[in-house]
Design an enzyme around this catalytic site. Structure first.
Site, PDB file in Angstrom:
ATOM      1  CB  THR A  32      -0.664  -0.141   0.984  1.00  0.00           C
ATOM      2  OG1 THR A  32      -1.582  -1.210   1.077  1.00  0.00           O
ATOM      3  CG2 THR A  32      -2.005   1.075   1.109  1.00  0.00           C
ATOM      4  CE  LYS A  67      11.481  17.753  20.199  1.00  0.00           C
ATOM      5  NZ  LYS A  67      11.455  18.981  19.499  1.00  0.00           N
ATOM      6  NE  ARG A 121      -1.635   0.095   5.864  1.00  0.00           N
ATOM      7  CZ  ARG A 121      -1.641  -1.028   5.217  1.00  0.00           C
ATOM      8  NH1 ARG A 121      -0.755  -2.081   5.659  1.00  0.00           N
ATOM      9  NH2 ARG A 121      -2.487  -1.478   4.164  1.00  0.00           N
ATOM     10  CG  HIS A 124      -7.166  -1.373   3.106  1.00  0.00           C
ATOM     11  ND1 HIS A 124      -6.661  -0.256   2.564  1.00  0.00           N
ATOM     12  CD2 HIS A 124      -6.038  -2.226   3.197  1.00  0.00           C
ATOM     13  CE1 HIS A 124      -5.354  -0.320   2.170  1.00  0.00           C
ATOM     14  NE2 HIS A 124      -4.888  -1.462   2.543  1.00  0.00           N
TER      15      HIS A 124
HETATM   16  C1  NCD Z   1      -3.812  -5.973   3.626  1.00  0.00           C
HETATM   17  C2  NCD Z   1      -3.922  -5.034   4.916  1.00  0.00           C
HETATM   18  O1  NCD Z   1      -2.893  -4.527   5.196  1.00  0.00           O
HETATM   19  O2  NCD Z   1      -5.214  -4.981   5.298  1.00  0.00           O
HETATM   20  N1  NCD Z   1      -2.759  -5.818   2.817  1.00  0.00           N
HETATM   21  C3  NCD Z   1      -2.977  -4.882   1.834  1.00  0.00           C
HETATM   22  O3  NCD Z   1      -3.160  -3.599   2.405  1.00  0.00           O
HETATM   23  N2  NCD Z   1      -2.589  -5.033   0.672  1.00  0.00           N
HETATM   24  C4  NCD Z   1      -4.128  -7.430   4.059  1.00  0.00           C
HETATM   25  C5  NCD Z   1      -3.047  -8.001   5.001  1.00  0.00           C
HETATM   26  O4  NCD Z   1      -2.276  -7.598   5.697  1.00  0.00           O
HETATM   27  O5  NCD Z   1      -3.626  -9.330   5.289  1.00  0.00           O
END
Ligand code: NCD
Length: 369
Positions: free
Chosen positions: A86, A114, A135, A168
């Protein structure tokens, strides 16, 4: 009792539409946080845009044109949860449309050590950058950031690149795009007409594995509600069943679904199988070790049971649940899925910054005959 349930349901629906309306600006997805923000036409347009960008990017002149699109904006990739695909997919997407980017991947290098609050770190980022791609391990944090940014003197969009066990949405968009390309007639036209037909009607899509904690499946299930006539089968160990919130949403949108617990059984019914790994990083005390995952693997010896045009997907990373021997078969679409992500994310950023119109005009001027 029924009246109370109905009141609760209406409340939940209102709640979702209230959340969506604060994430959308002018009725269009602005902060990209929940898959429920996307209606059928916005998904279809993003798929068309992804196709246009991949076609334009194919030539030197086209690539140069695309890189003039967002050179005056900057993206911050705030990724404080592990990521390979990603993260790189978003950086590659930024490169495609000429958007400079910076990254924070480790909170120990920020002023949070800090004693600065994470909210203040984000507020600071919003003064230097024009987009935050995030993320985060905590469910709901990206949505909280979106609300916070709406109240800042300078509002910028946030994109959720994975929020804990919850959602996601950009992965779900690239998954839809991959399914579309796989189900559509390969001879169908490349541009608009290809994505206006509901190619999902009459198809059965199975999701296998850890459906309780797999955020990609949750977001994709939301998007598939936009395609009446699709049938979803959730195949998981009893301990890792898909959440009731998703099943409620499917029910409300009249999407047929079924829960099963053995992938091999009835495998021949599926037009697509979406595999997932055990999400044991969310364990509190190693509870996944007791789960029997053997019925949620796909191996080369199962090929005779496949439908002749089965599509196999996986968000990756994979473990043993998806046999490498399947990689070279025509069923495997997970490596295309990775590449599709780059085009879809470039399309999404272009759309949020309203340069999709210029890209569409360029495409029609130079690539349609
Ligand atoms: C996924 C996630 O991070 O949720 N991976 C991704 O973004 N391609 C799936 C996973 O980690 O299993």
């Amino acid at each position: 009792m029924q009246a109370t349930n109905m009141a609760a349901d209406t409340h939940r629906e209102t709640d979702t539409s209230h959340r969506v309306s604060s994430l959308n600006h002018n009725d269009k997805p602005y902060h990209i946080v929940l898959a429920q923000q996307f209606d059928r036409s916005s998904i279809d347009q993003l798929c068309q845009m992804a196709d246009m960008i991949r076609t334009i990017a194919n030539s030197r002149q086209g690539g140069q044109f695309l890189r003039t699109m967002l050179g005056h904006k900057r993206a911050m990739l705030y990724f404080i949860q592990p990521s390979t695909r990603t993260f790189l997919s978003f950086t590659a997407a930024c490169q495609v449309i000429g958007m400079p980017f910076s990254e924070v991947r480790d909170r120990s290098t920020s002023s949070e050590v800090k004693g600065e609050s994470e909210d203040d770190t984000i507020r600071t980022l919003s003064q230097y950058f024009d987009l935050i791609i995030m993320r985060h391990p905590m469910e709901g944090f990206a949505e909280h950031v979106a609300t916070m940014l709406n109240d800042m003197p300078r509002t910028i969009p946030v994109m959720n690149a994975g929020s804990g066990k919850d959602q996601h949405p950009t992965q779900a968009l690239l998954d839809i795009y991959t399914l579309y390309r796989s189900f559509a007639n390969p001879r169908a036209e490349r541009s608009e007409p290809r994505y206006t037909k509901n190619v999902f009607a009459g198809k059965t899509i199975a999701f296998a594995g850890d459906l309780l904690r797999g955020r990609t499946v949750r977001s994709l299930a939301y998007l598939l509600c936009r395609y009446p006539g699709v049938r979803l089968v959730f195949v998981s160990p009893p301990e890792l069943k898909i959440g009731d919130d998703i099943l409620d949403y499917l029910g409300k949108h009249d999407i047929e679904y079924e829960l099963r617990d053995d992938l091999r059984k009835d495998l021949g019914e599926y037009d697509a199988v979406y595999m997932t790994r055990l999400q044991d990083e969310h364990d509190k005390s190693g509870e996944s070790k007791a789960i029997d995952y053997d019925k949620y693997v796909l191996t080369a010896d199962m090929v005779p049971d496949f439908k002749s045009n089965l599509t196999i997907m996986h968000p990756l990373p994979r473990r043993h649940e998806l046999d490498e021997k399947l990689d070279a078969t025509p069923y495997a679409k997970y490596w295309q899925q990775v590449r599709n992500g780059m085009w879809m994310r470039a399309a999404l950023i272009a759309t949020v910054f309203n340069v999709d119109v210029a890209i569409r005009d360029h495409y029609h001027a130079y690539y349609t005959f």
